[in-house]
Motif scaffolding. Structure first.
Motif, mmCIF file in Angstrom:
data_model
loop_
_atom_site.group_PDB
_atom_site.id
_atom_site.type_symbol
_atom_site.label_atom_id
_atom_site.label_comp_id
_atom_site.label_asym_id
_atom_site.label_seq_id
_atom_site.Cartn_x
_atom_site.Cartn_y
_atom_site.Cartn_z
ATOM 1 N N HIS A 333 42.794 2.686 39.742
ATOM 2 C CA HIS A 333 41.670 2.089 39.089
ATOM 3 C C HIS A 333 41.357 3.232 37.831
ATOM 4 C CE1 HIS A 333 39.894 4.961 42.030
ATOM 5 N NE2 HIS A 333 38.955 5.349 41.229
ATOM 6 N N VAL A 334 40.736 2.617 37.077
ATOM 7 C CA VAL A 334 40.433 3.347 35.729
ATOM 8 C C VAL A 334 39.235 4.134 35.813
ATOM 9 C CG1 VAL A 334 40.086 3.341 33.505
ATOM 10 C CG2 VAL A 334 41.432 1.357 34.333
ATOM 11 N N THR A 335 39.327 5.483 35.309
ATOM 12 C CA THR A 335 38.175 6.467 35.581
ATOM 13 C C THR A 335 37.962 7.122 34.357
ATOM 14 O OG1 THR A 335 39.581 8.241 36.168
ATOM 15 C CG2 THR A 335 38.792 7.009 37.997
ATOM 16 N N GLY A 336 36.780 7.587 34.027
ATOM 17 C CA GLY A 336 36.557 8.374 32.837
ATOM 18 C C GLY A 336 36.679 7.830 31.492
ATOM 19 N N ASN A 337 35.876 6.531 31.418
ATOM 20 C CA ASN A 337 35.833 5.814 30.175
ATOM 21 C C ASN A 337 37.137 5.438 29.704
ATOM 22 O OD1 ASN A 337 32.981 6.079 30.047
ATOM 23 N ND2 ASN A 337 33.227 8.057 29.092
ATOM 24 N N GLY A 338 38.022 5.039 30.710
ATOM 25 C CA GLY A 338 39.339 4.592 30.443
ATOM 26 C C GLY A 338 40.452 5.648 29.987
ATOM 27 N N ASN A 339 39.994 6.918 30.157
ATOM 28 C CA ASN A 339 40.814 8.016 29.985
ATOM 29 C C ASN A 339 42.059 8.358 30.883
ATOM 30 O OD1 ASN A 339 39.595 8.342 27.225
ATOM 31 N ND2 ASN A 339 37.959 9.927 28.117
ATOM 32 N N HIS A 340 41.820 7.997 32.107
ATOM 33 C CA HIS A 340 42.549 8.536 33.337
ATOM 34 C C HIS A 340 42.774 7.208 34.273
ATOM 35 C CE1 HIS A 340 41.647 12.739 31.998
ATOM 36 N NE2 HIS A 340 42.661 12.791 32.309
ATOM 37 N N LEU A 341 43.873 7.272 34.721
ATOM 38 C CA LEU A 341 44.083 6.398 35.886
ATOM 39 C C LEU A 341 44.070 7.226 37.236
ATOM 40 C CD1 LEU A 341 46.994 4.231 34.655
ATOM 41 C CD2 LEU A 341 44.582 3.551 35.027
ATOM 42 N N GLU A 342 43.219 6.879 38.314
ATOM 43 C CA GLU A 342 43.363 7.442 39.425
ATOM 44 C C GLU A 342 44.112 6.853 40.477
ATOM 45 O OE1 GLU A 342 39.768 8.310 42.311
ATOM 46 O OE2 GLU A 342 39.700 9.850 40.706
ATOM 47 N N ILE A 343 45.084 7.209 40.961
ATOM 48 C CA ILE A 343 46.141 6.720 41.710
ATOM 49 C C ILE A 343 46.200 7.297 43.246
ATOM 50 C CG2 ILE A 343 48.622 5.919 41.721
ATOM 51 C CD1 ILE A 343 48.043 6.920 38.604
ATOM 52 N N GLU A 344 46.098 6.526 44.361
ATOM 53 C CA GLU A 344 46.257 6.745 45.630
ATOM 54 C C GLU A 344 47.438 6.807 46.129
ATOM 55 O OE1 GLU A 344 42.968 6.275 49.130
ATOM 56 O OE2 GLU A 344 44.150 4.536 48.649
ATOM 57 N N ILE A 345 48.118 7.803 46.547
ATOM 58 C CA ILE A 345 49.410 7.521 47.156
ATOM 59 C C ILE A 345 49.273 7.581 48.648
ATOM 60 C CG2 ILE A 345 51.723 8.946 47.024
ATOM 61 C CD1 ILE A 345 50.414 8.533 44.316
ATOM 62 N N PRO A 346 49.995 6.501 49.088
ATOM 63 C CA PRO A 346 49.666 6.409 50.436
ATOM 64 C C PRO A 346 50.891 7.107 51.460
ATOM 65 C CG PRO A 346 50.947 4.427 49.584
ATOM 66 C CD PRO A 346 50.621 5.283 48.233
ATOM 67 N N PRO A 347 50.609 7.263 52.527
ATOM 68 C CA PRO A 347 51.754 8.183 53.366
ATOM 69 C C PRO A 347 53.016 7.370 53.439
ATOM 70 C CG PRO A 347 49.915 6.782 55.005
ATOM 71 C CD PRO A 347 49.508 6.633 53.359
ATOM 72 N N THR A 348 53.181 6.077 53.110
ATOM 73 C CA THR A 348 54.596 5.315 53.052
ATOM 74 C C THR A 348 55.137 5.984 51.803
ATOM 75 O OG1 THR A 348 53.316 3.777 51.757
ATOM 76 C CG2 THR A 348 53.649 3.587 54.330
ATOM 77 N N ARG A 349 54.544 6.426 50.874
ATOM 78 C CA ARG A 349 55.386 6.977 49.586
ATOM 79 C C ARG A 349 55.750 8.103 49.353
ATOM 80 N NH1 ARG A 349 55.852 2.953 45.851
ATOM 81 N NH2 ARG A 349 57.361 4.664 44.844
ATOM 82 N N ALA A 350 56.350 8.768 50.224
ATOM 83 C CA ALA A 350 56.801 10.214 50.075
ATOM 84 C C ALA A 350 57.758 10.441 48.994
ATOM 85 C CB ALA A 350 57.588 10.741 51.470
ATOM 86 N N ASP A 351 58.245 9.541 48.169
ATOM 87 C CA ASP A 351 59.000 9.806 47.241
ATOM 88 C C ASP A 351 58.336 10.065 45.739
ATOM 89 O OD1 ASP A 351 58.228 6.754 47.430
ATOM 90 O OD2 ASP A 351 58.879 6.567 45.688
ATOM 91 N N ILE A 352 56.804 9.712 45.940
ATOM 92 C CA ILE A 352 56.008 10.067 44.973
ATOM 93 C C ILE A 352 55.536 11.571 44.709
ATOM 94 C CG2 ILE A 352 53.893 9.444 43.340
ATOM 95 C CD1 ILE A 352 55.686 7.149 43.518
ATOM 96 N N ILE A 353 56.369 12.359 43.825
ATOM 97 C CA ILE A 353 56.201 13.655 43.845
ATOM 98 C C ILE A 353 55.578 13.890 42.681
ATOM 99 C CG2 ILE A 353 57.368 15.775 43.941
ATOM 100 C CD1 ILE A 353 59.715 14.546 45.664
ATOM 101 N N HIS A 354 56.008 13.462 41.537
ATOM 102 C CA HIS A 354 55.447 14.115 40.181
ATOM 103 C C HIS A 354 54.890 12.614 39.337
ATOM 104 C CE1 HIS A 354 56.275 15.390 36.034
ATOM 105 N NE2 HIS A 354 55.892 16.548 36.481
ATOM 106 N N ALA A 355 54.405 12.892 38.384
ATOM 107 C CA ALA A 355 53.735 11.878 37.432
ATOM 108 C C ALA A 355 54.963 11.082 37.079
ATOM 109 C CB ALA A 355 52.877 12.523 36.241
ATOM 110 N N CYS A 356 56.043 11.460 36.732
ATOM 111 C CA CYS A 356 57.324 10.832 36.266
ATOM 112 C C CYS A 356 57.447 9.802 37.621
ATOM 113 C CB CYS A 356 58.482 11.380 36.026
ATOM 114 S SG CYS A 356 59.123 12.464 37.237
ATOM 115 N N ASP A 357 57.577 9.816 38.819
ATOM 116 C CA ASP A 357 57.582 8.675 39.686
ATOM 117 C C ASP A 357 56.570 7.783 39.594
ATOM 118 O OD1 ASP A 357 59.702 10.244 41.166
ATOM 119 O OD2 ASP A 357 58.114 11.631 41.766
ATOM 120 N N ILE A 358 55.510 8.086 39.250
ATOM 121 C CA ILE A 358 54.462 7.106 38.914
ATOM 122 C C ILE A 358 54.694 6.246 37.645
ATOM 123 C CG2 ILE A 358 51.880 6.596 38.228
ATOM 124 C CD1 ILE A 358 51.378 9.190 40.053
#
Length: 533
Positions: A333-358
């Protein structure tokens, strides 16, 4: 990964599924059947009586452990198509004194020091679910578990055993139990001998067979659950009627063990009476400290929308990017007046290590084919490296002269570049390889000649003459460079026949110098002089 399709295969349905897989970042490798696979590997005679059920063979990225079973793949595709919401996994911690405990003793420290565990309570198995459950364990063993070297998985019928459980290590002669699908008890040493010829389990024996103690897990009554990483006990074998499953993962890498446990329970907790819930197990370490597993940890990452747009090459709004990531099971979801995206990484996605994975997942959800091709915003236009361009032109001329190009190894033995050419190895200025695996690859070549001579030696049965050439790099030491060595592009040609054929090589040299515009004189050109062979 293979998926059964019980209904007859339809060309339109197959095309649609192929397209869906591509959109999701996967590849439908082949549409086949068990009969076709056996027919290709062993012939049509062996394939008689095999199943004609359609199988989808799908290439799954090695780091996407959540897509290694049908449950995870279907769930991921349904979320991607926005047919279901992302499930929320819940860890249920039983009241004090009612939960299961796994006690690790200090004897395991030198063999497999780590263990994690969980319980799937009130689960319902069918034949397909059971097969998928076993298949996922095997895929994880071959993948993240590195053939059980890092992690070994054990699954047990909890109703046949009584906690607390003890993970310890004992001398092979002190361990005795009935292994899975066997009819009698064996000692650990006998079990190792029993499986020495087993096509499946013999590959894992080396992990512990030379150890003075073997790891083993007991329940409170002394019943053996498993001897990881080799075999489970027959007493705790799960079946279609199993309602409560005790899962233990032992290993040498605690991070991998936690990931493996999280993957198994998140994939199959949907079949529990209360879907997506997992009963926690308390693990007691030798030092007395305790930890609750599985962790099922959710974490949040913050990424700027412009960072994603810039890296992918698109111009989506923050809310649109959040929707794309949510389709990839990354609730955003969008936070900070649209300046940031807050992403929730679930326990199923151990492959998400860095922003580049997102960023990668955002690109997949957007669709690689939908990204507009634009000219890069740089001041240069790509061009071929002049040295490579010259090499290509020379290759064409040498081939036109009737010579065949050879491509030989850049590494060779010390004898190849020294002794066999009548030189001392110290005079070659060669780069030596540390700890070479084979005597054939001890140094980087300092001349192309040994490679061509070896090629001729291996092709002596070919009709004469043999006319070969190679244009490749050689490597020599150079203390003035940052890596201590330098590459030089060399040309070597060889003529092999019953007669020497000096005029052939002489003619080739003249032709090369002609196209390079090098004159035949001593001042600023080339000359040919006699030399000792």
């Amino acid at each position: 990964m293979l998926i059964n399709q019980n209904s007859p295969s339809s060309f339109t349905a197959d095309e649609e599924f192929d397209e869906l897989c591509f959109e999701f970042g996967l590849e439908l490798d082949e549409i086949t059947s068990e009969k076709d696979i056996i027919s290709k590997e062993k012939g049509e005679e062996k394939a008689k009586g095999a199943s004609d059920v359609v199988l989808y063979k799908i290439d799954v990225p090695a780091n996407r452990y959540d897509l290694l079973c049908l449950e995870g793949l279907v769930r991921g595709l349904q979320v991607f198509k926005e047919r279901i919401n992302i499930p929320r996994f819940e860890k249920i911690i039983p009241a004090e004194g009612e939960g299961q405990r796994l006690i690790i003793t200090e004897q395991t420290a030198q063999i497999r020091p780590h263990a994690v565990a969980a319980v799937l309570r009130n689960i319902t198995f069918t034949k397909d679910r059971y097969d998928s459950f076993i298949d996922l364990q095997e895929k994880l063993h071959q993948n993240i578990c590195r053939k059980r070297a890092l992690v070994a998985i054990g699954t047990h019928d909890l109703d046949t055993i009584t906690g607390p459980f003890t993970f310890t290590a004992k001398a092979p002669s002190e361990i005795k139990f009935k292994p899975l699908n066997q009819s009698q008890e064996y000692t650990a040493s006998q079990i190792m001998d029993l499986y020495r010829t087993d096509s499946h389990l013999r590959h894992y024996l080396h992990l512990i067979e030379n150890k003075p103690r073997y790891p083993v897990i007991y329940d409170s009554n002394g019943v053996v659950l498993s001897m990881p990483p080799i075999i489970n006990g027959d007493h705790t074998k799960i079946s279609l009627n199993t309602r409560n499953v005790f899962i233990e993962c032992t290993g040498t890498d605690i991070t991998k063990a936690k990931i493996v446990l999280d993957v198994i329970v998140t994939m199959f907790s949907e079949y529990c009476e209360k879907p997506f819930t997992v009963e926690a197990v308390e693990v007691v370490y030798p030092n007395g400290k305790t930890h609750i597993y599985p962790e099922l940890a959710y974490r949040t990452e913050k990424v700027k929308p412009e960072y994603i747009n810039k890296k992918v090459g698109i111009s989506e709004t923050p809310s649109s990017l959040a929707k794309l990531l949510t389709r990839m099971c990354l609730k955003s979801h969008v936070t900070g007046n649209g300046n940031h995206l807050e992403i929730e990484i679930p326990p199923t996605r151990a492959d998400i290590i860095h922003a580049c994975d997102i960023v990668e997942d955002a690109a997949i959800a957007y669709g690689y084919n939908n990204i507009q091709m634009v000219i890069p915003k740089t001041y240069t236009i790509a061009n071929q490296l002049p040295l490579n361009k010259l090499t290509e032109l020379l290759r064409l001329d040498l081939a036109a002269a009737g010579f065949t190009e050879a491509l030989t190894f850049a590494l060779c033995s010390q004898e190849d570049i020294a002794d066999k050419l009548g030189m001392d190895i110290s005079a070659t200025n060669a780069v030596l390889i540390a700890n070479p695996k084979t005597a054939e690859f001890q140094v980087a070549r300092t001349t192309l000649l040994p490679g061509l001579l070896k090629t001729i030696a291996a092709n002596r049965k070919m009709p004469l003459p043999l006319k070969l050439f190679e244009i490749s790099d050689i490597v020599v030491k150079d203390p003035n460079t940052d890596v201590g060595a330098r590459n030089y592009r060399h040309l070597c040609a060889i003529y092999y026949n019953k007669s020497p054929g000096f005029e052939i090589i002489h003619g080739l040299l003249d032709r090369v110098m002609q196209v390079l515009e090098v004159p035949p004189n001593e001042e600023n050109g080339y000359t040919i002089k006699a030399a000792e062979g």
